[in-house]
Motif scaffolding. Structure first.
Motif, PDB file in Angstrom:
ATOM      1  N   LEU A  51      68.867  27.624  35.419  1.00 27.11           N
ATOM      2  CA  LEU A  51      67.773  27.221  36.300  1.00 27.11           C
ATOM      3  C   LEU A  51      66.979  28.437  36.754  1.00 27.11           C
ATOM      4  O   LEU A  51      65.755  28.380  36.901  1.00 27.11           O
ATOM      5  CB  LEU A  51      68.322  26.475  37.522  1.00 27.11           C
ATOM      6  N   ALA A  52      67.668  29.548  36.986  1.00 28.22           N
ATOM      7  CA  ALA A  52      66.995  30.761  37.453  1.00 28.22           C
ATOM      8  C   ALA A  52      65.963  31.238  36.436  1.00 28.22           C
ATOM      9  O   ALA A  52      64.846  31.622  36.795  1.00 28.22           O
ATOM     10  CB  ALA A  52      68.016  31.861  37.734  1.00 28.22           C
ATOM     11  N   LEU A  53      66.328  31.218  35.146  1.00 28.47           N
ATOM     12  CA  LEU A  53      65.367  31.611  34.115  1.00 28.47           C
ATOM     13  C   LEU A  53      64.209  30.631  34.043  1.00 28.47           C
ATOM     14  O   LEU A  53      63.054  31.021  33.860  1.00 28.47           O
ATOM     15  CB  LEU A  53      66.056  31.707  32.749  1.00 28.47           C
ATOM     16  N   THR A  54      64.516  29.344  34.184  1.00 32.38           N
ATOM     17  CA  THR A  54      63.449  28.334  34.195  1.00 32.38           C
ATOM     18  C   THR A  54      62.510  28.567  35.371  1.00 32.38           C
ATOM     19  O   THR A  54      61.274  28.520  35.224  1.00 32.38           O
ATOM     20  CB  THR A  54      64.047  26.919  34.300  1.00 32.38           C
ATOM     21  N   ALA A  55      63.092  28.812  36.553  1.00 33.55           N
ATOM     22  CA  ALA A  55      62.288  29.056  37.751  1.00 33.55           C
ATOM     23  C   ALA A  55      61.433  30.306  37.584  1.00 33.55           C
ATOM     24  O   ALA A  55      60.255  30.330  37.965  1.00 33.55           O
ATOM     25  CB  ALA A  55      63.198  29.204  38.970  1.00 33.55           C
ATOM     26  N   GLU A  56      62.035  31.348  36.996  1.00 30.77           N
ATOM     27  CA  GLU A  56      61.281  32.585  36.805  1.00 30.77           C
ATOM     28  C   GLU A  56      60.153  32.392  35.804  1.00 30.77           C
ATOM     29  O   GLU A  56      59.048  32.919  35.982  1.00 30.77           O
ATOM     30  CB  GLU A  56      62.226  33.698  36.341  1.00 30.77           C
ATOM     31  N   ALA A  57      60.405  31.613  34.744  1.00 30.84           N
ATOM     32  CA  ALA A  57      59.350  31.332  33.771  1.00 30.84           C
ATOM     33  C   ALA A  57      58.217  30.545  34.419  1.00 30.84           C
ATOM     34  O   ALA A  57      57.031  30.826  34.195  1.00 30.84           O
ATOM     35  CB  ALA A  57      59.925  30.553  32.590  1.00 30.84           C
ATOM     36  N   ALA A 192      71.949  29.266  40.914  1.00 29.44           N
ATOM     37  CA  ALA A 192      71.194  28.534  41.940  1.00 29.44           C
ATOM     38  C   ALA A 192      70.706  29.480  43.028  1.00 29.44           C
ATOM     39  O   ALA A 192      69.583  29.340  43.533  1.00 29.44           O
ATOM     40  CB  ALA A 192      72.072  27.436  42.547  1.00 29.44           C
ATOM     41  N   ILE A 193      71.547  30.458  43.388  1.00 29.28           N
ATOM     42  CA  ILE A 193      71.150  31.425  44.420  1.00 29.28           C
ATOM     43  C   ILE A 193      69.969  32.263  43.934  1.00 29.28           C
ATOM     44  O   ILE A 193      69.016  32.526  44.680  1.00 29.28           O
ATOM     45  CB  ILE A 193      72.337  32.326  44.794  1.00 29.28           C
ATOM     46  N   ALA A 194      70.013  32.693  42.684  1.00 26.39           N
ATOM     47  CA  ALA A 194      68.911  33.491  42.128  1.00 26.39           C
ATOM     48  C   ALA A 194      67.622  32.683  42.111  1.00 26.39           C
ATOM     49  O   ALA A 194      66.543  33.195  42.443  1.00 26.39           O
ATOM     50  CB  ALA A 194      69.268  33.962  40.724  1.00 26.39           C
ATOM     51  N   ALA A 195      67.728  31.395  41.745  1.00 19.54           N
ATOM     52  CA  ALA A 195      66.542  30.535  41.734  1.00 19.54           C
ATOM     53  C   ALA A 195      65.986  30.377  43.141  1.00 19.54           C
ATOM     54  O   ALA A 195      64.773  30.440  43.358  1.00 19.54           O
ATOM     55  CB  ALA A 195      66.889  29.169  41.143  1.00 19.54           C
ATOM     56  N   ALA A 196      66.882  30.172  44.129  1.00 15.90           N
ATOM     57  CA  ALA A 196      66.447  30.032  45.523  1.00 15.90           C
ATOM     58  C   ALA A 196      65.775  31.314  46.006  1.00 15.90           C
ATOM     59  O   ALA A 196      64.781  31.273  46.743  1.00 15.90           O
ATOM     60  CB  ALA A 196      67.633  29.685  46.411  1.00 15.90           C
ATOM     61  N   ALA A 197      66.310  32.473  45.589  1.00 12.37           N
ATOM     62  CA  ALA A 197      65.709  33.749  45.984  1.00 12.37           C
ATOM     63  C   ALA A 197      64.277  33.859  45.475  1.00 12.37           C
ATOM     64  O   ALA A 197      63.385  34.355  46.179  1.00 12.37           O
ATOM     65  CB  ALA A 197      66.551  34.907  45.444  1.00 12.37           C
ATOM     66  N   ILE A 198      64.050  33.380  44.267  1.00 15.59           N
ATOM     67  CA  ILE A 198      62.691  33.397  43.707  1.00 15.59           C
ATOM     68  C   ILE A 198      61.763  32.530  44.544  1.00 15.59           C
ATOM     69  O   ILE A 198      60.637  32.898  44.864  1.00 15.59           O
ATOM     70  CB  ILE A 198      62.714  32.923  42.237  1.00 15.59           C
ATOM     71  N   GLY A 199      62.252  31.334  44.908  1.00 14.59           N
ATOM     72  CA  GLY A 199      61.440  30.448  45.746  1.00 14.59           C
ATOM     73  C   GLY A 199      61.139  31.039  47.104  1.00 14.59           C
ATOM     74  O   GLY A 199      60.021  30.930  47.619  1.00 14.59           O
ATOM     75  N   ILE A 200      62.143  31.697  47.707  1.00 17.36           N
ATOM     76  CA  ILE A 200      61.960  32.297  49.029  1.00 17.36           C
ATOM     77  C   ILE A 200      60.977  33.462  48.972  1.00 17.36           C
ATOM     78  O   ILE A 200      60.183  33.680  49.885  1.00 17.36           O
ATOM     79  CB  ILE A 200      63.327  32.765  49.585  1.00 17.36           C
ATOM     80  N   ILE A 201      61.013  34.222  47.876  1.00 13.32           N
ATOM     81  CA  ILE A 201      60.087  35.346  47.715  1.00 13.32           C
ATOM     82  C   ILE A 201      58.642  34.863  47.653  1.00 13.32           C
ATOM     83  O   ILE A 201      57.721  35.494  48.179  1.00 13.32           O
ATOM     84  CB  ILE A 201      60.438  36.143  46.442  1.00 13.32           C
ATOM     85  N   ILE A 202      58.437  33.725  47.009  1.00 12.66           N
ATOM     86  CA  ILE A 202      57.083  33.230  46.764  1.00 12.66           C
ATOM     87  C   ILE A 202      56.365  32.846  48.056  1.00 12.66           C
ATOM     88  O   ILE A 202      55.191  33.199  48.260  1.00 12.66           O
ATOM     89  CB  ILE A 202      57.131  32.008  45.821  1.00 12.66           C
ATOM     90  N   LEU A 203      57.031  32.126  48.954  1.00 13.87           N
ATOM     91  CA  LEU A 203      56.349  31.498  50.090  1.00 13.87           C
ATOM     92  C   LEU A 203      55.730  32.494  51.079  1.00 13.87           C
ATOM     93  O   LEU A 203      54.554  32.338  51.434  1.00 13.87           O
ATOM     94  CB  LEU A 203      57.310  30.540  50.795  1.00 13.87           C
ATOM     95  N   PRO A 204      56.460  33.524  51.568  1.00 11.30           N
ATOM     96  CA  PRO A 204      55.816  34.472  52.496  1.00 11.30           C
ATOM     97  C   PRO A 204      54.633  35.201  51.877  1.00 11.30           C
ATOM     98  O   PRO A 204      53.631  35.470  52.530  1.00 11.30           O
ATOM     99  CB  PRO A 204      56.945  35.446  52.851  1.00 11.30           C
ATOM    100  N   ARG A 205      54.763  35.515  50.590  1.00 12.97           N
ATOM    101  CA  ARG A 205      53.678  36.220  49.899  1.00 12.97           C
ATOM    102  C   ARG A 205      52.436  35.346  49.802  1.00 12.97           C
ATOM    103  O   ARG A 205      51.303  35.814  49.987  1.00 12.97           O
ATOM    104  CB  ARG A 205      54.169  36.622  48.503  1.00 12.97           C
ATOM    105  N   ALA A 206      52.648  34.065  49.518  1.00 15.17           N
ATOM    106  CA  ALA A 206      51.515  33.142  49.447  1.00 15.17           C
ATOM    107  C   ALA A 206      50.828  33.032  50.804  1.00 15.17           C
ATOM    108  O   ALA A 206      49.590  32.986  50.892  1.00 15.17           O
ATOM    109  CB  ALA A 206      51.990  31.772  48.976  1.00 15.17           C
ATOM    110  N   PHE A 207      51.620  33.007  51.865  1.00 15.25           N
ATOM    111  CA  PHE A 207      51.049  32.918  53.216  1.00 15.25           C
ATOM    112  C   PHE A 207      50.226  34.163  53.539  1.00 15.25           C
ATOM    113  O   PHE A 207      49.138  34.071  54.123  1.00 15.25           O
ATOM    114  CB  PHE A 207      52.162  32.740  54.246  1.00 15.25           C
ATOM    115  N   MET A 208      50.722  35.332  53.172  1.00 14.62           N
ATOM    116  CA  MET A 208      50.010  36.582  53.454  1.00 14.62           C
ATOM    117  C   MET A 208      48.670  36.617  52.719  1.00 14.62           C
ATOM    118  O   MET A 208      47.639  36.978  53.295  1.00 14.62           O
ATOM    119  CB  MET A 208      50.863  37.777  53.034  1.00 14.62           C
ATOM    120  N   LEU A 209      48.676  36.222  51.457  1.00 12.89           N
ATOM    121  CA  LEU A 209      47.432  36.201  50.692  1.00 12.89           C
ATOM    122  C   LEU A 209      46.451  35.178  51.251  1.00 12.89           C
ATOM    123  O   LEU A 209      45.245  35.428  51.315  1.00 12.89           O
ATOM    124  CB  LEU A 209      47.732  35.881  49.228  1.00 12.89           C
TER     125      LEU A 209
END
Length: 323
Positions: A51-57, A192-209
Motif C-alpha cells: 500500500l505504501a508504494l501505491t500511496a507514494e505512486a 500501513a504506517i509508511a502509507a499513513a506517514a505519506i498522507g500526514i506529510i501531504i496535508l500540512p504542506r497543502a495548507f501552507m501552500l
C-alpha cells in the motif's frame, strides 16, 4: 496633480517572464523523472502488494499533475496583455497552485483512510521488492530537489514543486524503513504506517501552500516586505512631505507591485524636484525591496481632502503610528 510613472517595471505588455517561467526547463525535466518513477512504483506495488508504494505512486502522480499545471500556467502567463486583461494571464500561476492544493487535500485524506484499513487488515508484503522500488523513488526525488532548489527561492509554483518533491523523498525513506522492518522482523503493519506517514506529510504542506496562494489572491503584502519600512523609505526622499494610499501586493510569485500617493513639500515643483523624485523613488523601491513595478501619484499638500472616502479611510487605518 497625478503622475503615473513607469521606467522599467519588469512586466511587459509583450511577453512577461514570471519567476516560474524562468525555471520551466527544470520543471519539465523533473516531470519526466516523476513519470518514470510513477510507472516503476506502480509495477512495484503490484509485485509486492505494498500500500505504501501505491500511496507514494499516487502521491507522485498528483505532484506530477501539479508540476504539469504549473508548466501550463507558465505558458499562459507569457500571453500578451489585452484590453480585457491588461496584465495578460500572469495570475494563472496562482490558479495552478490552488488546483494543486485541492488535489493534495483529497489525496492526503484518501491515503490516510486506506492506511487505517490496512492497519486493521494487514496483508503480506514483499519487503525486499519494496526496498528496491523505494530506493528508485528516493534517487529520483534527490535529483529533482537539486534541480529545483534555486527556483524554490523565487517562485511560489516552483516552491510548491520543491516541497512536493521533498515530501516524496521523505515518503520514499519511510517506505524503505517499512521494507527493512518487513524483511528483518516480518512486520507487515509497517507498510500501513509508511502509507499513513505519506498522507500526514501531504496535508500540512497543502495548507501552507493554500495560505500563500490566498494571500496573493487577496492582494496581501508579499512575505519579506514590511509596509512601514516602505512608507519610511518613501518619506525619507528629498522633496517628500508625506505618503498615503500606499499599497504593495503580488501580481504572481516573483512579481511585486506597489502604488502610492506622494505628498510633495511646498516648493518641490518650483525647484524642479518632480522628475528627479520619481527616478529616486523608483530606484529606491527596486534596490531596497525588489519592487520593479511602481506607480506614484505626486500631490500637493491638502489634496487628500479632495479624494474619495476610500483613500481617506485607508489612510486612517494603515498610517504608521507617529511618535
Amino acid at each position: 496633480m497625478g503622475i503615473g510613472h513607469n521606467h522599467d517595471h519588469g512586466v511587459s505588455a509583450g511577453a512577461p517572464q514570471t519567476a516560474t517561467g524562468a525555471h520551466r526547463r527544470k520543471l519539465m525535466v523533473v516531470l519526466g523523472i516523476y513519470l518514470a518513477i510513477i510507472v516503476a512504483q506502480l509495477i512495484g506495488a503490484a509485485i509486492t502488494n505494498s500500500l505504501a508504494l501505491t500511496a507514494e505512486a499516487m502521491h507522485m502522480a498528483v505532484d506530477a499533475s501539479g508540476i504539469l499545471i504549473a508548466l501550463v500556467a507558465t505558458f499562459l502567463a507569457t500571453r500578451q496583455a489585452t484590453e480585457k486583461r491588461t496584465y495578460g494571464m500572469m495570475r494563472a500561476e496562482i490558479i495552478a497552485v490552488l488546483l494543486n492544493c485541492l488535489l493534495l487535500f483529497g489525496l492526503g485524506g484518501f491515503i490516510l483512510f486506506e492506511a487505517v484499513e490496512r492497519w486493521f487488515n494487514p496483508t503480506e508484503v514483499e519487503g525486499g521488492g519494496v526496498i528496491v522500488f523505494a530506493v528508485v523513488g528516493l534517487i529520483g526525488a534527490s535529483i529533482s530537489l537539486i534541480l529545483l532548489s534555486r527556483g524554490a527561492k523565487e517562485s511560489l509554483n516552483v516552491k510548491a514543486a520543491f516541497l512536493e518533491v521533498m515530501s516524496d523523498g521523505i515518503g520514499a525513506a519511510a517506505i524503505i524503513i517499512s521494507g527493512i522492518l518487513n524483511v528483518t522482523l516480518g512486520w507487515n503493519r509497517g507498510d500501513a504506517i509508511a502509507a499513513a506517514a505519506i498522507g500526514i506529510i501531504i496535508l500540512p504542506r497543502a495548507f501552507m501552500l493554500l495560505k500563500q496562494a490566498v494571500n496573493l489572491i487577496m492582494q496581501g503584502v508579499p512575505a519579506g516586505i514590511d509596509l512601514e519600512e516602505v512608507h519610511d523609505e518613501i518619506v525619507s526622499a528629498d522633496g517628500v512631505a508625506d505618503v498615503h494610499s500606499l499599497h504593495v501586493w503580488g501580481l504572481t510569485s516573483g512579481v511585486t507591485i506597489m502604488s502610492a500617493h506622494v505628498v510633495l513639500v511646498d516648493d518641490a515643483e518650483k525647484n524642479g524636484l518632480n522628475a528627479k523624485l520619481l527616478d529616486a523613488l523608483t530606484e529606491s523601491m527596486r534596490e531596497h525591496f525588489g519592487i520593479e513595478h511602481c506607480t506614484f501619484q505626486l500631490e500637493e499638500q491638502g489634496h487628500l481632502e479632495h479624494e474619495g472616502s476610500m483613500h481617506r479611510d485607508l489612510e486612517a487605518e494603515l498610517a504608521p503610528p507617529r511618535d
